[in-house]
Scaffold this motif. Sequence first.
Motif, short mmCIF file in Angstrom:
data_model
loop_
_atom_site.label_atom_id
_atom_site.label_comp_id
_atom_site.label_asym_id
_atom_site.label_seq_id
_atom_site.Cartn_x
_atom_site.Cartn_y
_atom_site.Cartn_z
N SER A 34 9.80 17.60 -3.14
CA SER A 34 8.84 18.19 -2.45
C SER A 34 8.42 19.58 -2.72
O SER A 34 9.40 20.14 -3.49
CB SER A 34 9.14 18.34 -0.91
OG SER A 34 8.23 18.52 0.01
N GLY A 88 5.30 14.88 -2.36
CA GLY A 88 5.63 15.95 -3.10
C GLY A 88 4.61 17.08 -3.57
O GLY A 88 5.00 18.12 -4.04
N GLU A 108 2.21 9.45 0.02
CA GLU A 108 2.84 9.73 1.24
C GLU A 108 2.76 11.31 1.33
O GLU A 108 3.86 11.99 1.53
CB GLU A 108 4.18 9.21 1.15
CG GLU A 108 4.50 7.77 1.09
CD GLU A 108 6.15 7.19 0.97
OE1 GLU A 108 7.00 8.33 0.74
OE2 GLU A 108 6.36 6.27 0.89
N ARG A 150 2.92 17.86 3.06
CA ARG A 150 2.74 19.48 3.35
C ARG A 150 1.33 19.68 2.58
O ARG A 150 0.55 20.76 3.07
CB ARG A 150 3.75 19.83 2.09
CG ARG A 150 3.67 21.45 2.04
CD ARG A 150 4.33 21.95 0.62
NE ARG A 150 5.79 21.35 0.73
CZ ARG A 150 6.94 21.80 1.11
NH1 ARG A 150 6.87 22.98 1.94
NH2 ARG A 150 8.03 21.15 0.98
N ARG A 161 12.33 27.71 7.32
CA ARG A 161 12.03 27.79 5.78
C ARG A 161 12.49 28.66 5.11
O ARG A 161 13.35 28.54 3.97
CB ARG A 161 10.44 27.25 5.51
CG ARG A 161 10.20 25.96 6.05
CD ARG A 161 8.93 25.47 5.34
NE ARG A 161 9.05 24.92 4.07
CZ ARG A 161 8.46 25.69 2.89
NH1 ARG A 161 8.14 26.84 3.05
NH2 ARG A 161 9.25 25.29 1.75
N TYR A 165 15.53 27.76 2.44
CA TYR A 165 15.05 27.62 1.04
C TYR A 165 14.81 28.91 0.45
O TYR A 165 14.18 28.91 -0.85
CB TYR A 165 14.11 26.94 0.93
CG TYR A 165 13.98 25.62 1.71
CD1 TYR A 165 14.80 24.39 1.71
CD2 TYR A 165 13.13 25.26 2.74
CE1 TYR A 165 14.89 23.39 2.48
CE2 TYR A 165 12.99 24.20 3.55
CZ TYR A 165 14.07 23.24 3.27
OH TYR A 165 14.04 22.20 4.26
N TYR A 199 6.62 21.40 7.98
CA TYR A 199 7.86 21.83 8.13
C TYR A 199 8.19 23.01 8.87
O TYR A 199 9.24 23.93 8.54
CB TYR A 199 8.73 21.97 6.63
CG TYR A 199 8.47 20.45 5.92
CD1 TYR A 199 8.82 19.29 6.32
CD2 TYR A 199 7.48 20.34 4.83
CE1 TYR A 199 8.75 18.12 5.56
CE2 TYR A 199 7.44 19.31 4.27
CZ TYR A 199 7.72 18.15 4.75
OH TYR A 199 7.54 17.19 3.98
N1 LLP Z 1 7.81 10.74 1.32
C1 LLP Z 1 9.30 10.74 1.62
C2 LLP Z 1 10.04 9.66 1.31
C3 LLP Z 1 9.95 12.20 1.82
O1 LLP Z 1 10.91 12.12 1.85
C4 LLP Z 1 8.92 13.17 1.88
C5 LLP Z 1 9.45 14.43 2.25
C6 LLP Z 1 7.62 12.95 1.86
C7 LLP Z 1 7.03 11.75 1.52
C8 LLP Z 1 6.56 14.19 1.97
O2 LLP Z 1 6.78 15.01 0.89
P1 LLP Z 1 5.58 16.38 0.78
O3 LLP Z 1 4.44 15.48 0.19
O4 LLP Z 1 5.39 17.05 2.05
O5 LLP Z 1 6.18 17.37 -0.14
N2 LLP Z 1 11.71 20.83 4.75
C9 LLP Z 1 11.35 20.77 3.44
C10 LLP Z 1 10.71 19.65 2.89
C11 LLP Z 1 11.44 18.29 2.85
C12 LLP Z 1 10.64 17.33 2.35
C13 LLP Z 1 11.53 16.04 2.77
N3 LLP Z 1 10.74 14.82 2.30
C14 LLP Z 1 10.64 22.14 3.50
O6 LLP Z 1 10.40 22.78 4.32
O7 LLP Z 1 10.02 22.51 2.29
#
Ligand code: LLP
Length: 418
Positions: free
Chosen positions: A207, A244, A278, A281, A318, A322, A377
């Motif tokens: 991510s 991501g 998917e 963020r 966050r 992080y 998040y």
């Molecule tokens: N798909 C799967 C299988 C995931 O595990 C995640 C996020 C996403 C999609 C969405 O990812 P995004 O587009 O949001 O990057 N708490 C952390 C982020 C953890 C992300 C976990 N998985 C933060 O505050 O930065």
Amino acid sequence: MPTFVYQSFTHTDTGLVCDGVSLESIVERVDTPVYVYSARAIRDGYRAIDDAFAAHPHRIHYALKANSTLAIVRLLRSIGSAFDANSGGEIAVALCAGCTPADIVFTGVGKTRAELERAIAIGVGAINAESGGELDRIAALAASQGREARVALRDNPDIDAGSHPNISTGLKINKFGVSLEDARTIYRERRGRPGLRFVGVHVHIGSQITTVGPLQRAARALATLALELRDDGITLEHVDVGGGLGIAYEGRPIVSAADYAGAVIPEVRRTGLPLVLEPGRAVVGHAGALVARVVDTKRYPDGRRFAVLDAGMGELIRPALYGSYHQIAPVRPRPSPPAPWDIVGPICESSDVFARDRALPPLEVDDLVAILDTGAYGSVMASNYNRHLLPAEVLVDDGQWTLIRRRQTIDDVLALEL
Ligand code: LLP
């Protein structure tokens, strides 16, 4: 003045506003801390990705883990989003928001038997399995229900997402998915197994990814696997490249949705399969701000200045987890030169810090500040640590604001205790 404020949150004569609605006017009614979201920014975030991928058949399965407040899920549903759920709870929220089971992909590294049983029973669009063992359990559960589960396998391509180690998931030291070498064998061995129908391949390497290289390499690896599976006679329905895509927390431009699509589409086109995306963020991150009140200020003999807020790591973890950066904007900046401030929360932990040495105008007790880009998040990761209560949440749309989640009360919390 703060260095950078995103489009939905702008300074005017009446202080910081969200799409024209004064944050002070919201706080007068609902108090602090409060998450304020811009519906317009959420729609824009969704459409930016949808438009960027227009050249290839695709479906956006918004990752509920980024923010699953019901009104936000309903809003995304109303503009056509499907969903990626990571637990039985998130599936329940998606259904509650009017999503059909077929529009849900169910991912997650530790799905319980009860969660799998339910996902199979309602017929989710795909279960993204994390191991051969999980596929076997899904097959057994589906067969016992007389059903066929639609499944994909999550592949771990051993690609460094270049993000914070706590949110990188695509390396072989991470717990997620199966190696590419194992993936083909796992598909082959289970081909034709009663209870299983392979519909896709899946990857999610991390991510807050800010360069296209890792995203492109992951898409390439996944497309190659899909083609190998086709050679093995396994016909799939989609290629799921996960989420991501990062956002610009610090104002410096980073990879855009168009850059992302430009890197991924050519890799996947050769499979002839539609894409599943998917993003979490990138859809909601810029759309939210956490508005908090200064409850104390102090200055140490060495000159260090602290502003203590009524929100901390319980509302937004966050920065503590992080070391992540969020813009902080006083709602009514005082017209004096900025000075370095440590902006901290009320929790009894030294990591309860939102920013160190941040150049901000003078702050006084009762001033309001907005912590920006907290739509993703933020509220979903909130806790009751130190018996703080979960904050209220407000959605601004078309010049109006609505309370979409009331502030938790101590009675809500104690009601669970026997
Ligand atoms: N798909 C799967 C299988 C995931 O595990 C995640 C996020 C996403 C999609 C969405 O990812 P995004 O587009 O949001 O990057 N708490 C952390 C982020 C953890 C992300 C976990 N998985 C933060 O505050 O930065």
